[in-house]
Write a protein that holds these residues in place. Structure first.
Motif, short mmCIF file in Angstrom:
data_model
loop_
_atom_site.label_atom_id
_atom_site.label_comp_id
_atom_site.label_asym_id
_atom_site.label_seq_id
_atom_site.Cartn_x
_atom_site.Cartn_y
_atom_site.Cartn_z
N GLU A 1 0.83 -1.20 0.00
CA GLU A 1 0.00 0.00 0.00
C GLU A 1 0.86 1.26 0.00
N ALA A 2 1.93 1.24 0.80
CA ALA A 2 2.80 2.42 0.91
C ALA A 2 3.58 2.68 -0.37
N SER A 3 3.75 1.65 -1.20
CA SER A 3 4.53 1.80 -2.44
C SER A 3 3.65 2.00 -3.67
N SER A 4 2.34 2.13 -3.48
CA SER A 4 1.42 2.27 -4.61
C SER A 4 1.14 3.74 -4.90
N PRO A 5 1.63 4.26 -6.01
CA PRO A 5 1.34 5.66 -6.35
C PRO A 5 -0.14 5.98 -6.39
N ILE A 6 -0.96 5.01 -6.79
CA ILE A 6 -2.39 5.26 -6.90
C ILE A 6 -3.03 5.56 -5.55
N LEU A 7 -2.40 5.09 -4.47
CA LEU A 7 -2.90 5.36 -3.13
C LEU A 7 -2.29 6.62 -2.53
N ALA A 8 -1.22 7.12 -3.14
CA ALA A 8 -0.53 8.31 -2.63
C ALA A 8 -1.01 9.60 -3.30
N VAL A 9 -1.60 9.49 -4.48
CA VAL A 9 -2.00 10.67 -5.22
C VAL A 9 -3.18 11.36 -4.54
N ASN A 10 -3.24 12.69 -4.64
CA ASN A 10 -4.35 13.46 -4.08
C ASN A 10 -4.63 14.67 -4.98
N GLU B 1 -3.15 -2.04 -17.45
CA GLU B 1 -4.16 -1.74 -16.44
C GLU B 1 -3.63 -0.81 -15.36
N HIS B 2 -2.34 -0.89 -15.05
CA HIS B 2 -1.75 0.00 -14.04
C HIS B 2 -1.98 1.46 -14.41
N SER B 3 -1.65 1.82 -15.64
CA SER B 3 -1.80 3.21 -16.07
C SER B 3 -3.27 3.57 -16.24
N ARG B 4 -4.07 2.62 -16.67
CA ARG B 4 -5.51 2.90 -16.83
C ARG B 4 -6.15 3.21 -15.48
N ARG B 5 -5.78 2.43 -14.46
CA ARG B 5 -6.34 2.66 -13.13
C ARG B 5 -5.89 4.00 -12.55
N LEU B 6 -4.61 4.33 -12.72
CA LEU B 6 -4.12 5.61 -12.22
C LEU B 6 -4.75 6.76 -13.00
N ASN B 7 -4.92 6.58 -14.29
CA ASN B 7 -5.57 7.59 -15.12
C ASN B 7 -6.96 7.90 -14.59
N ASN B 8 -7.71 6.86 -14.24
CA ASN B 8 -9.06 7.05 -13.71
C ASN B 8 -9.03 7.78 -12.37
N LYS B 9 -8.05 7.43 -11.52
CA LYS B 9 -7.94 8.07 -10.21
C LYS B 9 -7.61 9.56 -10.38
N LEU B 10 -6.69 9.87 -11.28
CA LEU B 10 -6.33 11.26 -11.54
C LEU B 10 -7.53 12.04 -12.07
N GLN B 11 -8.32 11.37 -12.90
CA GLN B 11 -9.53 12.00 -13.44
C GLN B 11 -10.50 12.32 -12.32
#
Length: 377
Positions: free
Chosen positions: A295-304, A324-334
């Motif tokens: 969890e601590a190493s996952s950028p998707i959980l660190a972004v705000n 899928e990694h980039s797709r999931r982060l893309n959705n989170k950033l959106q």
């Protein structure tokens, strides 16, 4: 008969232009097939045309040969498709005029003839500095070819967190120096001896070093951008979202793991890479034993919502780090409203920027140029 066998061999190779590689060595071949398609197009075209002068087994070779020719052309055709939408899509995010370029050669996202130029220019000389004496860590510093204090791109290499070095893929570094950016390609502590967050700490140490020596290196300390490939993409993303350095303006990830928890639950094919072992070496064990490390190493959980602008570049046929990694982060950033752009390359696999002049390399470099121009202006 030899011609028929060769054409069937080309046909089997051409399948790598549209399908994911099933084993490791075919992944290496797929990089060549998709990023040097002109070589395979010319070979296939020559053998197919030569065969029409041979009556024996003519159609037995012509059918697979023509099919192979079509498939080898597919990365080029799809690259033009992506290029046609790239300008309006980028300007939709970053505003009108954000894709303009003064240099005519840089105005088009993709050109067929540019593929013939080879792997790319790596002529810019660099100096090596020790930025962390405690761990004997060095960086290769490429000075901008534009006078004055210039922005600095900090490049984090790939290699499954356990290998690789700052000498990887220097062609982009040379390109960026010509565009007016300083480049610092860093080495960092490697697994399994060192684990997360050691590489992120090393990125921070490197930035502090560059700030301290900004006068002699002509670094604009208000304009740092992180760029990482593969494992280095994860390090760059996590550093960008957690370090909160005042001068850090943006982050660029080439096919980097963004969700380590999801990545462990859906591993790569063991015939390609033992991704769970790679992650365990980097994080000190499997997910069941150290879930907090994942969890601590996952950028998707660190972004705000306050995170820096992000550029993601990923091939949809990536067999080492799933798209899928980039797709999931893309959705989170959106969802968070963070300025970002995902460059999806439908034909591309891991390491698709091996040649800066290939279909993926051209499109990625074009997008990186525009993104850097936007975030450092």
């Amino acid at each position: 008969m030899i011609r028929v066998v060769f054409l069937w061999f080309l046909f089997l190779l051409s399948l790598l232009a549209v399908f994911k590689a099933p084993v490791y060595f075919l992944w290496l071949v797929s990089v060549m097939v998709t990023e040097y398609p002109w070589v395979f197009i010319l070979v296939s075209l020559f053998v197919v045309l030569w065969g029409f002068g041979v009556k024996k087994y003519q159609w037995a070779g012509a059918i697979p040969g023509i099919t192979a020719l079509v498939l080898f052309c597919s990365p080029v055709v799809r690259a033009y498709g992506v290029a046609g939408n790239l300008k309006p899509d980028f300007e939709y995010v970053f505003g009108p005029g954000s894709t303009q370029a003064h240099n005519r050669a840089l105005r088009e996202p993709f050109r067929f003839l540019k593929m013939l130029a080879g792997i790319g220019d790596k002529s810019t000389p660099f100096k090596t500095f020790t930025y962390s004496p405690e761990y004997h860590l060095t960086l290769n510093y490429y000075p901008a070819l534009t006078a004055g204090s210039r922005p600095c791109v900090v490049v984090v290499h790939g290699g499954s967190w356990s290998s690789g070095n700052s000498n990887q893929l220097p062609e982009l570094n040379t390109h960026l120096t010509k565009a007016g950016y300083n480049v610092a390609a860093i080495n960092y502590r490697l697994a399994p001896q060192y684990q997360n967050p050691a590489p992120v700490e090393d990125v921070n140490t490197a930035i502090i070093y560059l700030i301290k020596h900004s006068g002699e290196l002509h670094v604009d300390t208000s304009n740092f951008v992180l760029l990482g490939r593969s494992a280095g993409g994860q390090v760059a993303l996590l550093a960008a979202y957690t370090l909160h350095q005042r001068g850090l303006k943006a982050v660029i990830s080439y096919y980097g793991p963004a969700d380590m928890v999801w990545g462990y639950s859906v591993p790569a094919s063991p015939l390609v890479m033992d991704s769970r072992k790679v992650m365990s070496d980097y994080l000190g064990g499997g997910y069941a034993s150290v879930p907090h490390n994942y969890e601590a190493s996952s950028p998707i959980l660190a972004v705000n919502k306050q995170s820096v602008p992000t550029l993601l570049i990923h091939g949809e046929n990536d067999v080492l780090v799933a798209y899928e990694h980039s797709r999931r982060l893309n959705n989170k950033l959106q969802q968070l409203g963070v300025k970002h752009f995902l460059l999806s390359l439908p034909w591309a696999t891991h390491g698709c920027d091996y040649t800066i002049n290939g279909p993926s390399g051209q499109l990625a470099t074009y997008t990186v140029d525009r993104f850097l121009n936007y975030v450092t202006r």
